[in-house]
Design a protein around this motif. Structure first.
Motif, PDB file in Angstrom:
ATOM      1  N   THR A   1       0.819  -1.214   0.000  1.00  0.00           N
ATOM      2  CA  THR A   1       0.000   0.000   0.000  1.00  0.00           C
ATOM      3  C   THR A   1       0.848   1.258   0.000  1.00  0.00           C
ATOM      4  O   THR A   1       0.667   2.148  -0.835  1.00  0.00           O
ATOM      5  N   ILE A   2       1.787   1.354   0.906  1.00  0.00           N
ATOM      6  CA  ILE A   2       2.611   2.563   0.967  1.00  0.00           C
ATOM      7  C   ILE A   2       3.621   2.588  -0.175  1.00  0.00           C
ATOM      8  O   ILE A   2       3.988   3.652  -0.670  1.00  0.00           O
ATOM      9  N   ARG A   3       4.040   1.421  -0.641  1.00  0.00           N
ATOM     10  CA  ARG A   3       4.951   1.373  -1.782  1.00  0.00           C
ATOM     11  C   ARG A   3       4.288   1.996  -3.019  1.00  0.00           C
ATOM     12  O   ARG A   3       4.919   2.762  -3.739  1.00  0.00           O
ATOM     13  N   GLU A   4       3.025   1.702  -3.239  1.00  0.00           N
ATOM     14  CA  GLU A   4       2.307   2.281  -4.381  1.00  0.00           C
ATOM     15  C   GLU A   4       2.238   3.807  -4.257  1.00  0.00           C
ATOM     16  O   GLU A   4       2.428   4.524  -5.237  1.00  0.00           O
TER      17      GLU A   4
ATOM     18  N   GLY B   1      10.554  -9.759   9.264  1.00  0.00           N
ATOM     19  CA  GLY B   1      10.803  -8.463   9.889  1.00  0.00           C
ATOM     20  C   GLY B   1       9.620  -7.523   9.768  1.00  0.00           C
ATOM     21  O   GLY B   1       8.580  -7.877   9.224  1.00  0.00           O
ATOM     22  N   TRP B   2       9.792  -6.332  10.265  1.00  0.00           N
ATOM     23  CA  TRP B   2       8.742  -5.317  10.267  1.00  0.00           C
ATOM     24  C   TRP B   2       8.761  -4.517   8.971  1.00  0.00           C
ATOM     25  O   TRP B   2       9.816  -4.289   8.388  1.00  0.00           O
ATOM     26  N   ARG B   3       7.552  -4.060   8.536  1.00  0.00           N
ATOM     27  CA  ARG B   3       7.411  -3.224   7.345  1.00  0.00           C
ATOM     28  C   ARG B   3       6.545  -2.020   7.699  1.00  0.00           C
ATOM     29  O   ARG B   3       5.528  -2.158   8.390  1.00  0.00           O
ATOM     30  N   VAL B   4       6.919  -0.847   7.200  1.00  0.00           N
ATOM     31  CA  VAL B   4       6.084   0.338   7.370  1.00  0.00           C
ATOM     32  C   VAL B   4       4.856   0.165   6.488  1.00  0.00           C
ATOM     33  O   VAL B   4       4.961  -0.194   5.316  1.00  0.00           O
ATOM     34  N   SER B   5       3.675   0.392   7.083  1.00  0.00           N
ATOM     35  CA  SER B   5       2.425   0.203   6.337  1.00  0.00           C
ATOM     36  C   SER B   5       1.687   1.520   6.087  1.00  0.00           C
ATOM     37  O   SER B   5       0.857   1.594   5.193  1.00  0.00           O
ATOM     38  N   SER B   6       1.988   2.559   6.875  1.00  0.00           N
ATOM     39  CA  SER B   6       1.370   3.867   6.638  1.00  0.00           C
ATOM     40  C   SER B   6       2.136   4.924   7.417  1.00  0.00           C
ATOM     41  O   SER B   6       2.879   4.616   8.352  1.00  0.00           O
ATOM     42  N   GLU B   7       1.937   6.163   6.996  1.00  0.00           N
ATOM     43  CA  GLU B   7       2.480   7.290   7.754  1.00  0.00           C
ATOM     44  C   GLU B   7       1.495   8.442   7.660  1.00  0.00           C
ATOM     45  O   GLU B   7       0.809   8.599   6.656  1.00  0.00           O
ATOM     46  N   ARG B   8       1.431   9.205   8.744  1.00  0.00           N
ATOM     47  CA  ARG B   8       0.494  10.322   8.808  1.00  0.00           C
ATOM     48  C   ARG B   8       1.161  11.476   9.535  1.00  0.00           C
ATOM     49  O   ARG B   8       1.757  11.299  10.597  1.00  0.00           O
ATOM     50  N   GLU B   9       1.040  12.659   8.965  1.00  0.00           N
ATOM     51  CA  GLU B   9       1.615  13.851   9.574  1.00  0.00           C
ATOM     52  C   GLU B   9       0.798  14.250  10.800  1.00  0.00           C
ATOM     53  O   GLU B   9      -0.422  14.298  10.753  1.00  0.00           O
TER      54      GLU B   9
END
Length: 162
Positions: free
Chosen positions: A64-67, A146-154
């Motif tokens: 999702t975040i890669r896209e 391992g862990w993967r970042v799935s989202s980020e929000r300001e």
């Protein structure tokens, strides 16, 4: 784990602080976040069209975040890049799941106040609208390896110190 051990001098990426007293799982989450953050900064610091692009993204982020990031990356002009240091303070790490970790969140302050943005012809096009510092919350999910970042929000702009 120390802030210095997570920094990358060649990239100009400095971790200024990490939370004290982290357990092993929290430390893994922080290392996964830093791998993701360094990966994305390499994208923006390398002139568009000259680096390896999104190769290896699946090792640090979910589909999702890669896209989302691939879309931003594809929208850059040939030769466009950022230049300057990045400072990141890791403010908090929370792991969810009583027995088995199910998810995690990391709150960071990223300071890019000393960076410049250059267009494909090498002209400084740094916008005064870009915040010096940004506080962000990132969600991570555990994978088999391992862990993967799935989202980020300001969370805020120009209110935190890295």
């Amino acid at each position: 784990m120390t802030a210095e051990s997570l920094s990358d001098e060649e990239l100009g990426y400095t971790v200024t602080s990490v939370p004290e007293g982290m357990d092993a799982v929290q430390a893994e989450v922080v290392q996964a976040y830093v791998a993701y953050d360094q990966f994305t900064w390499r994208l923006w610091l390398t002139p568009a069209g000259t680096g390896t692009g999104m190769e290896g993204a699946d090792e640090v982020m979910t589909d999702t975040i890669r896209e989302y990031i691939a879309g931003q990356y594809a929208g850059r002009q040939p030769g466009q890049y950022l230049e300057g240091p990045v400072r990141t303070s890791i403010e908090n790490v929370v792991v969810y799941g009583e027995v088995v970790p199910e998810a995690a969140e990391v709150i960071v302050c990223s300071d890019r106040g000393d960076m410049k943005d250059y267009d494909g012809s090498g002209q400084d096009v740094t916008s005064p609208e870009i915040p010096g510092s940004t506080e962000v919350i990132l969600s991570l999910q555990p994978e088999i390896d391992g862990w993967r970042v799935s989202s980020e929000r300001e969370l805020s702009r120009n209110e935190c110190l890295a």
